[in-house]
Design an enzyme around this catalytic site. Structure first.
Site, mmCIF file in Angstrom:
data_model
loop_
_atom_site.group_PDB
_atom_site.id
_atom_site.type_symbol
_atom_site.label_atom_id
_atom_site.label_comp_id
_atom_site.label_asym_id
_atom_site.label_seq_id
_atom_site.Cartn_x
_atom_site.Cartn_y
_atom_site.Cartn_z
ATOM 1 N N LYS A 10 0.872 -1.306 0.189
ATOM 2 C CA LYS A 10 0.221 -0.203 0.071
ATOM 3 C C LYS A 10 0.910 1.191 -0.004
ATOM 4 C CE LYS A 10 -3.936 -2.267 2.117
ATOM 5 N NZ LYS A 10 -5.090 -1.883 3.333
ATOM 6 N N TYR A 50 -12.469 -1.472 -4.081
ATOM 7 C CA TYR A 50 -12.562 -1.472 -2.641
ATOM 8 C C TYR A 50 -14.444 -1.898 -2.488
ATOM 9 C CZ TYR A 50 -8.504 -2.133 0.538
ATOM 10 O OH TYR A 50 -6.907 -2.707 0.506
ATOM 11 N N ASN A 113 -1.890 0.296 6.990
ATOM 12 C CA ASN A 113 -1.356 -0.728 7.280
ATOM 13 C C ASN A 113 -0.688 -1.595 6.286
ATOM 14 O OD1 ASN A 113 -3.888 -2.100 5.851
ATOM 15 N ND2 ASN A 113 -5.053 -2.765 7.466
ATOM 16 N N HIS A 116 -2.155 -5.160 1.170
ATOM 17 C CA HIS A 116 -3.607 -5.923 0.965
ATOM 18 C C HIS A 116 -3.367 -7.168 0.930
ATOM 19 C CE1 HIS A 116 -7.176 -6.358 -1.014
ATOM 20 N NE2 HIS A 116 -7.038 -7.374 -1.902
ATOM 21 N N GLU A 127 -10.017 -9.471 -8.014
ATOM 22 C CA GLU A 127 -8.629 -8.510 -8.178
ATOM 23 C C GLU A 127 -7.130 -8.406 -8.732
ATOM 24 O OE1 GLU A 127 -10.122 -8.244 -3.447
ATOM 25 O OE2 GLU A 127 -8.137 -8.555 -3.749
HETATM 26 P P1 ATP Z 1 -7.934 -5.468 3.069
HETATM 27 O O1 ATP Z 1 -8.829 -6.066 2.298
HETATM 28 O O2 ATP Z 1 -6.483 -4.367 2.591
HETATM 29 O O3 ATP Z 1 -6.573 -7.060 2.993
HETATM 30 P P2 ATP Z 1 -7.952 -7.265 5.531
HETATM 31 O O4 ATP Z 1 -9.045 -7.532 4.235
HETATM 32 O O5 ATP Z 1 -7.585 -7.082 6.578
HETATM 33 O O6 ATP Z 1 -7.462 -6.153 4.326
HETATM 34 P P3 ATP Z 1 -10.849 -5.091 5.584
HETATM 35 O O7 ATP Z 1 -12.614 -5.356 6.215
HETATM 36 O O8 ATP Z 1 -11.072 -5.724 4.060
HETATM 37 O O9 ATP Z 1 -9.598 -5.463 6.715
HETATM 38 O O10 ATP Z 1 -10.167 -3.764 5.086
HETATM 39 C C1 ATP Z 1 -9.871 -3.149 3.675
HETATM 40 C C2 ATP Z 1 -8.668 -2.272 4.521
HETATM 41 O O11 ATP Z 1 -9.477 -0.862 5.086
HETATM 42 C C3 ATP Z 1 -8.024 -2.103 5.571
HETATM 43 O O12 ATP Z 1 -7.141 -3.066 5.561
HETATM 44 C C4 ATP Z 1 -7.698 -0.874 6.181
HETATM 45 O O13 ATP Z 1 -6.932 -0.211 5.074
HETATM 46 C C5 ATP Z 1 -9.605 -0.071 5.685
HETATM 47 N N1 ATP Z 1 -9.906 -0.462 7.250
HETATM 48 C C6 ATP Z 1 -10.851 -1.471 7.654
HETATM 49 N N2 ATP Z 1 -11.314 -1.212 8.692
HETATM 50 C C7 ATP Z 1 -11.286 0.333 9.149
HETATM 51 C C8 ATP Z 1 -11.800 0.640 10.133
HETATM 52 N N3 ATP Z 1 -12.341 0.577 11.002
HETATM 53 N N4 ATP Z 1 -11.208 2.046 10.329
HETATM 54 C C9 ATP Z 1 -10.215 2.392 9.358
HETATM 55 N N5 ATP Z 1 -9.945 1.928 8.479
HETATM 56 C C10 ATP Z 1 -9.949 1.037 8.614
HETATM 57 MG MG MG Z 2 -10.264 -7.237 2.898
#
Ligand code: ATP
Ligand code: MG
Length: 138
Positions: A10, A50, A113, A116, A127
């Site tokens: 990211k 997303y 974070n 992804h 994706e």
């Molecule tokens: P990713 O899809 O990016 O691999 P993930 O599957 O662990 O991450 P998701 O629930 O799909 O988590 O959320 C997508 C992304 O949205 C997260 O990686 C993070 O960058 C952001 N995100 C998720 N939850 C929060 C939150 N509560 N506050 C802010 N950003 C969030």
């Molecule tokens: Mg995710």
């Protein structure tokens, strides 16, 4: 079963020059990198990627962040690649991520974070196709 997943380094991690370290970890864990490209997503492209999260309260912040600078998109292949990559990434919230995971080591917050990973075979297909044509997977 050999499987493919879509990984993203990211914008927060690219900006902090962590891409090389993360790619080294990917190779150390025996993933095959089938495709890799640097991209700077527009806001609309981040929203498309997303789209499953469009009703979530964090959607606007997430898509602003994901379009804030260059990212690196990769197709990783390995047995059980989807779960294996998510395990290596660690929990979404770095405060909850296990020691040794990339988010524990590199994430700055639940939003910024570092990486992804696709979460299921159908999302991995969507994706991968979002970024790469079939002929680009080598
Ligand atoms: P990713 O899809 O990016 O691999 P993930 O599957 O662990 O991450 P998701 O629930 O799909 O988590 O959320 C997508 C992304 O949205 C997260 O990686 C993070 O960058 C952001 N995100 C998720 N939850 C929060 C939150 N509560 N506050 C802010 N950003 C969030
Ligand atoms: Mg995710």
């Amino acid at each position: 079963m050999t499987e493919r997943t879509l990984a993203i380094i990211k914008p927060d991690a690219v900006e902090r020059r962590l891409a090389g370290t993360i790619i080294q970890r990917i190779e150390d864990e025996a993933f095959q990198i089938r495709a890799m490209r640097r991209v700077h997503l527009s806001k609309a492209q981040a929203e498309g990627f997303y789209a499953v999260h469009r009703e979530r309260p964090f959607f606007a912040g997430l898509t602003t962040f994901m379009s804030s600078g260059p990212a690196i998109v990769l197709v990783l292949e390995a047995p059980d690649a989807i779960r294996k990559w998510r395990t290596l990434m660690g929990a979404t919230d770095p405060a909850k991520a296990d020691a040794g995971t990339m988010r524990k080591e590199f994430a700055q917050s639940i939003e910024r974070n570092a990486t992804h990973g696709s979460d299921a075979p159908d999302t991995a297909l969507y994706e991968i196709g979002y970024f790469f044509a079939g002929v680009e997977l080598v």
